[in-house]
Structures are given as C-alpha cells and as structure tokens.
Design a protein around this motif. Structure first.
Motif, short mmCIF file in Angstrom:
data_model
loop_
_atom_site.label_atom_id
_atom_site.label_comp_id
_atom_site.label_asym_id
_atom_site.label_seq_id
_atom_site.Cartn_x
_atom_site.Cartn_y
_atom_site.Cartn_z
N GLU A 142 0.99 -1.08 0.02
CA GLU A 142 0.01 0.22 -0.08
C GLU A 142 0.87 1.27 -0.20
N GLU B 291 -1.28 8.92 5.86
CA GLU B 291 -1.13 7.64 5.72
C GLU B 291 0.16 6.93 6.23
N LEU C 197 -5.10 0.26 9.68
CA LEU C 197 -5.83 0.86 8.47
C LEU C 197 -4.77 0.44 7.14
N LYS D 279 -6.12 -1.66 4.06
CA LYS D 279 -6.23 -1.01 2.43
C LYS D 279 -5.10 -1.70 1.38
N VAL E 221 -7.08 -4.81 0.69
CA VAL E 221 -7.93 -4.58 -0.72
C VAL E 221 -7.35 -4.33 -1.98
N SER E 222 -6.18 -3.55 -2.01
CA SER E 222 -5.40 -3.35 -3.17
C SER E 222 -5.08 -4.67 -3.82
N PHE F 97 -13.46 1.71 -0.79
CA PHE F 97 -12.72 1.76 0.85
C PHE F 97 -13.09 3.12 1.08
N GLN G 259 -13.58 5.43 4.58
CA GLN G 259 -13.22 5.60 6.19
C GLN G 259 -14.19 6.89 6.57
#
Length: 241
Positions: free
Chosen positions: A38, A99, A109, A113, A116-117, A129, A131
């Motif tokens: 990420e 981030e 977090l 992410k 998901v990526s 996604f 937040q």
C-alpha cells in the motif's frame, strides 16, 4: 489409561497452541507485506500525480514570466490556474503523509487498505474503501482479527458472489470498531445463507475477541457482512483521519 489419555490431550493442546502461534505470525507477515504494498502504491501515485503537476507548474511559471510585461490580464488568469495546481499537489502530499505517519507498524488501517488493493489487482471487481471517522491505533490482536475477517470476507466474495462491486465502510463509534463489507452479488434474502467453514470461522473469531459478525441481505441483491469489535482503550490512540 486415564494418565495416558491426559498426556495425549496435553500434547494435542500444546500442538494446537504452537499451530495458533505460527498462524498469528504468518498473519503478521501478511499484514506487513500488504502495508508495504500500500505504501509503494501511494508512493507511485505521488510520483506520477505530483510529478506531473510540478512539471506543469514549472512550465506555466516560465510562460508567466514571459507573459507578464505584455499580457497582464492573461497572466492574472494563469496565476489562478497555477494556484489550483499547487493546491492539488499539496493535497496529495498531505494524504500520503497522513497515511504513512499514522500507522508506524503497518498493522491497522494501512494493512487493510493494502489487502483490498492486492485483491483488486487480481480481480475485475470494483472495490471502494470508505473511512467514515477518525481511526485509532489498534492493538495487534485487534488488527489481526480485523485483517483475517476482512480477508475471509473478500475471498468469499471472489469465490461465490458473482459481484461486480464491493464497498468497505470503516468507522469507530463509542469505543467500538464497525466494519461493513457489502457487495452487489447474487445473494437474495429469500435464499437461506449457508454458513460454511469460512463464515463460521469469522463469527467465532469475532466472538472470542468480544465482538460480533453478522450477515444481512442487500437490496435488490447482495450480501452485507458487519463486523464489530471493541477497542482496547489502553492500546489505542486517535491518530488517523
């Protein structure tokens, strides 16, 4: 016989504990890898987006220098465009810094992410996604439970849902993490949901951590998985926005 049986039980229990520890360690490695991916993705986006914007800024500033003496009105319009580009570039920098600085261990977090990526990269499904609130720095155990339940949710969607889009909502309310994973797949309310090993494992994992994992239908079709987990007040500090 009783002593032998007890010895066998103790041995099986020890082996189970060792297997659990190995699984936890493997999950930690997986989360760190996802977080690293990420961060690399964010760095690539900054390089491509910010690099393009700065190049455009430099070119237009050079043109502005030539333009100022003879075309002051046009120069004024160009300044407005340059300010817009500069603000966009600053926005990208702020997102990246937030981030990177908010999750030093890469276990919360950013790891979610990154997961998901990763799945987005090998699927035609569109993932979104969202937040919805500030997010705490979760304790390791909480991060692991969330990561593994989300991983199982997305794996289940890839295998069985026939979905084209998935939305992940994450928020914290009243010292509780609430995470929803909803899809537009083929599941309908009239069809009984068969909870296999994966879904049962998600529910049990959340229950053991003091939380819940529930399943509801999405209109007109699709499934929503809601995961709620308590936040350890001693292990969390509000950092991320």
């Amino acid at each position: 016989m009783k002593e032998l049986h007890l010895e066998e039980l103790n041995k099986a229990h020890q082996e189970l504990q060792e297997a659990h520890a190995e699984l936890q360690e493997a999950t930690m490695h997986s989360m760190k890898y996802a977080a690293l991916e990420e961060r690399i993705r964010l760095a690539r986006e900054i390089h491509d987006g910010l690099g393009h914007q700065l190049t455009s800024l430099i070119v237009q500033l050079q043109a502005l220098e030539i333009m100022l003496p003879g075309e002051p009105k046009k120069a004024s319009e160009t300044i407005t465009q340059l300010l817009q580009i500069a603000r966009q570039a600053m926005g990208e920098v702020r997102v990246a810094v937030r981030e990177w600085s908010s999750d030093e261990m890469g276990l919360g977090l950013v790891a979610l992410k990154g997961l998901v990526s990763q799945i987005q990269g090998r699927s035609s499904i569109k993932f979104n996604f969202i937040q919805e609130s500030e997010i705490s720095e979760w304790p390791h155990e909480t991060s692991i439970v969330l990561y593994r339940t989300v991983q199982e949710s997305l794996t289940n969607i890839l295998r069985h849902s026939n979905a084209t889009s998935v939305t992940i909502h994450l928020k914290e309310v009243n010292n509780e993490i609430i995470l929803n994973v909803s899809d537009n797949g083929s599941y309908v309310e009239e069809k009984p949901l068969k909870a296999g090993f994966g879904l049962k494992g998600m529910m049990e994992r959340c229950r053991l951590h003091g939380g819940t994992c529930t399943f509801t239908s999405v209109k007109p079709h699709g499934l929503c998985i809601e995961i709620t987990l308590p936040i350890d007040a001693l292990g969390s500090t509000n950092l991320r926005t």
